[in-house]
Design a protein around this motif. Structure first.
Motif, short mmCIF file in Angstrom:
data_model
loop_
_atom_site.label_atom_id
_atom_site.label_comp_id
_atom_site.label_asym_id
_atom_site.label_seq_id
_atom_site.Cartn_x
_atom_site.Cartn_y
_atom_site.Cartn_z
N HIS A 124 0.98 -1.18 0.10
CA HIS A 124 0.16 0.15 -0.14
C HIS A 124 0.80 1.36 -0.29
CE1 HIS A 124 -3.20 -2.64 1.73
NE2 HIS A 124 -2.85 -2.89 1.05
N ARG A 125 1.89 1.27 1.20
CA ARG A 125 2.63 2.38 0.48
C ARG A 125 3.65 2.61 -0.11
NH1 ARG A 125 5.19 1.39 5.04
NH2 ARG A 125 6.94 -0.31 3.90
N ARG A 126 3.70 1.73 -0.84
CA ARG A 126 5.10 1.94 -2.39
C ARG A 126 3.71 2.26 -3.72
NH1 ARG A 126 7.52 -3.80 -5.28
NH2 ARG A 126 8.83 -2.26 -7.13
N VAL A 127 2.52 1.88 -3.71
CA VAL A 127 2.24 2.55 -4.56
C VAL A 127 0.93 3.29 -4.39
CG1 VAL A 127 0.69 -0.23 -5.32
CG2 VAL A 127 -0.67 1.10 -3.82
N VAL A 128 1.15 4.26 -3.20
CA VAL A 128 0.44 5.46 -2.42
C VAL A 128 1.80 6.09 -3.19
CG1 VAL A 128 0.19 7.13 -0.85
CG2 VAL A 128 -1.29 4.88 -0.78
N VAL A 129 2.88 6.16 -2.77
CA VAL A 129 4.17 6.76 -3.04
C VAL A 129 4.41 6.99 -4.12
CG1 VAL A 129 6.50 6.93 -2.85
CG2 VAL A 129 5.45 6.50 -1.00
N LEU A 130 4.25 6.30 -5.67
CA LEU A 130 4.58 5.48 -6.49
C LEU A 130 3.61 7.16 -7.66
CD1 LEU A 130 5.96 2.34 -7.73
CD2 LEU A 130 7.23 4.15 -7.55
N HIS A 131 2.55 6.86 -6.91
CA HIS A 131 1.37 7.65 -7.68
C HIS A 131 1.50 8.72 -6.92
CE1 HIS A 131 -2.72 7.88 -9.36
NE2 HIS A 131 -3.14 9.18 -8.65
N TYR A 132 1.18 9.23 -6.03
CA TYR A 132 0.67 10.29 -5.49
C TYR A 132 2.28 11.46 -5.10
CZ TYR A 132 -3.72 9.64 -4.51
OH TYR A 132 -4.87 9.07 -4.43
N LEU A 133 3.65 10.46 -5.29
CA LEU A 133 4.97 11.30 -4.95
C LEU A 133 5.88 11.22 -6.16
CD1 LEU A 133 6.01 10.63 -1.10
CD2 LEU A 133 4.30 12.48 -2.07
N ASP A 135 4.06 10.65 -9.62
CA ASP A 135 3.16 10.96 -10.74
C ASP A 135 3.10 9.89 -11.85
OD1 ASP A 135 2.49 12.85 -8.88
OD2 ASP A 135 4.23 14.78 -9.92
N GLN A 136 3.19 8.43 -11.51
CA GLN A 136 2.87 7.54 -12.16
C GLN A 136 1.28 6.83 -12.29
OE1 GLN A 136 5.84 4.13 -11.01
NE2 GLN A 136 7.31 5.28 -11.26
N SER A 137 0.88 6.17 -13.39
CA SER A 137 -0.44 6.18 -13.85
C SER A 137 -0.45 5.06 -12.85
CB SER A 137 -1.00 5.99 -14.58
OG SER A 137 0.52 5.03 -15.91
N VAL A 138 -1.47 4.10 -13.11
CA VAL A 138 -1.86 3.07 -11.71
C VAL A 138 -1.54 2.06 -13.03
CG1 VAL A 138 -4.11 1.79 -11.95
CG2 VAL A 138 -4.06 3.75 -10.44
N ARG A 139 -1.41 2.16 -14.55
CA ARG A 139 -0.92 1.69 -15.07
C ARG A 139 0.31 1.28 -15.19
NH1 ARG A 139 -3.13 2.29 -21.91
NH2 ARG A 139 -4.26 0.74 -20.26
N ASP A 140 1.48 2.13 -14.99
CA ASP A 140 2.84 2.11 -15.09
C ASP A 140 2.91 1.66 -13.16
OD1 ASP A 140 2.90 3.62 -17.01
OD2 ASP A 140 2.94 6.02 -16.02
N ILE A 141 2.60 2.39 -12.32
CA ILE A 141 2.20 1.52 -11.60
C ILE A 141 2.14 0.04 -11.66
CG2 ILE A 141 1.69 1.07 -8.79
CD1 ILE A 141 0.98 3.75 -9.44
N GLN A 144 5.12 -1.96 -13.15
CA GLN A 144 6.72 -1.93 -13.02
C GLN A 144 6.89 -2.96 -12.12
OE1 GLN A 144 7.51 2.14 -11.15
NE2 GLN A 144 8.91 1.29 -10.00
N ILE A 145 5.41 -3.21 -11.03
CA ILE A 145 5.73 -3.76 -9.82
C ILE A 145 5.09 -5.42 -10.47
CG2 ILE A 145 6.01 -1.76 -7.77
CD1 ILE A 145 2.79 -2.79 -7.65
N GLY A 146 4.26 -5.43 -11.56
CA GLY A 146 4.52 -6.89 -11.89
C GLY A 146 2.29 -7.42 -11.08
N VAL A 147 1.72 -6.52 -11.33
CA VAL A 147 0.51 -7.22 -11.16
C VAL A 147 -0.34 -6.58 -11.90
CG1 VAL A 147 1.11 -7.28 -8.46
CG2 VAL A 147 0.30 -4.97 -9.31
N PRO A 148 -2.05 -7.00 -11.56
CA PRO A 148 -2.95 -6.34 -12.08
C PRO A 148 -3.54 -5.30 -11.89
CG PRO A 148 -3.69 -8.32 -11.32
CD PRO A 148 -2.13 -8.83 -10.60
#
Length: 174
Positions: A124-133, A135-141, A144-148
């Protein structure tokens, strides 16, 4: 005994020594004044001149027969003063480049956010940081981390909800 002592004094203080002593006495002050005008620092000027005169006796047999032995001592003293100046300049540049930067302490909001993020599960912390800090899109995240993408959205939702709760608790404590 007196004659022996006088003979030793003559050997120790031979003509070459007296020549150098008189040469030193005649030129030390004027050379120091020249280097002081050049360096702007009396102690450094005196050090350079002293060092130049200290190097002269080792070469006095060759130096004393030059047309101008003072020119040799002067050149050595000026070279020493220039080397001192270069070393000081290099040290000053190094210090200027490697000066410690004062960074302001984090504000209370940043401290609260960091503390709240630390309580989240790692995903949860990883996706919040990648998305908000970052500025990565849901698709990019997701890529990057290999999940749907749906998993990223779920973790993002859970992370935001947990953060909102924890930050609201911090506000209530104030």
């Amino acid at each position: 005994m007196v004659e022996l002592r006088q003979a030793r004094d003559v050997d120790r203080d031979g003509p070459a020594d007296r020549d150098f002593d008189s040469f030193y006495a005649a030129h030390f002050q004027s050379l120091t004044i020249q280097l002081y005008a050049y360096t702007g620092d009396l102690l450094n000027a005196q050090d350079a001149v002293q060092e130049a005169f200290l190097r002269a006796p080792a070469r006095w047999n060759r130096t004393s027969v030059l047309d101008d032995p003072l020119a040799w001592v002067r050149r050595v003293a000026w070279n020493l003063a220039t080397s001192q100046w270069r070393r000081a300049r290099t040290a000053a540049l190094f210090l200027r480049r490697h000066r410690l930067e004062t960074v302001p302490a984090p504000g209370p909001d940043r401290v609260a956010l960091t503390a709240a993020l630390a309580t989240l599960p790692a995903q949860h912390r990883r996706v919040v940081v990648l998305h908000y800090l970052a500025d990565q899109s849901v698709r990019d995240i997701a890529d990057q981390i290999g999940v749907p993408e749906g998993t990223v959205k779920a973790w993002l939702h859970r992370g935001r909800t947990a953060l909102a709760t924890r930050l609201a608790e911090k506000e209530d404590e104030k």
